[in-house]
Scaffold this motif. Structure first.
Motif, PDB file in Angstrom:
ATOM      1  N   ASP A 107       0.878  -1.160   0.000  1.00 17.01           N
ATOM      2  CA  ASP A 107       0.000   0.000   0.000  1.00 17.01           C
ATOM      3  C   ASP A 107       0.918   1.214   0.000  1.00 17.01           C
ATOM      4  O   ASP A 107       1.565   1.500   1.008  1.00 17.01           O
TER       5      ASP A 107
ATOM      6  N   TYR B  55      -2.721   6.993  -2.048  1.00 18.65           N
ATOM      7  CA  TYR B  55      -2.319   5.624  -1.779  1.00 18.65           C
ATOM      8  C   TYR B  55      -3.060   4.652  -2.683  1.00 18.65           C
ATOM      9  O   TYR B  55      -4.242   4.837  -2.987  1.00 18.65           O
TER      10      TYR B  55
ATOM     11  N   ASP C 200      -2.963   0.155  -3.905  1.00 18.03           N
ATOM     12  CA  ASP C 200      -2.503  -1.196  -3.603  1.00 18.03           C
ATOM     13  C   ASP C 200      -1.843  -1.795  -4.841  1.00 18.03           C
ATOM     14  O   ASP C 200      -2.458  -1.866  -5.903  1.00 18.03           O
TER      15      ASP C 200
END
Length: 120
Positions: free
Chosen positions: A98, A106, A108
């Motif tokens: 992350d 942010y 993933d």
């Protein structure tokens, strides 16, 4: 263009050890959590371990006492030390992170996986 690349997989006998590495590259401003998942043929992907930016760790019960996750923030790298390996540990192991990239938010990210095979 962020990439995560795993390495360190291979074939090992039961009771042996392997150390997996995952290095994140590209324009990265910060990384929050990093972790490892695994997936065996015909099985769902499952969490193995993860680690926060502060070093707080979490493990699935089946690997507690055998696996250790760690990270080197200066190298944007996460590791998984696997000891006392069992045949049921056989799977493709995937790194994830992350992180905040050039977008400023942010997201993933996942690596392509590395094969771990444990023979009986």
């Amino acid at each position: 263009q962020v990439q995560l690349v795993e390495s360190g997989g291979g074939l090992v006998q039961a009771g042996g050890s392997l150390r997996l590495s995952c290095a994140a590259s590209g324009i990265i401003f910060s990384i929050n959590n990093m972790g490892w998942h695994r997936q065996a043929p015909g099985k769902q992907r499952e969490l193995v371990a993860d680690i926060t930016s502060f070093g707080l760790t979490n493990y699935t019960d089946s690997v507690k006492g055998r696996f250790t996750i760690s990270r080197n923030n200066a190298k944007n790298t996460v590791y998984l030390q696997m000891n006392s390996l069992k045949p049921e540990d056989t799977a493709v192991y995937y790194c994830n992170a992350d992180l905040r990239d050039v977008s400023g938010t942010y997201g993933d990210y996942w690596g392509q996986g590395t094969q771990v095979t444990v023979s009986s």
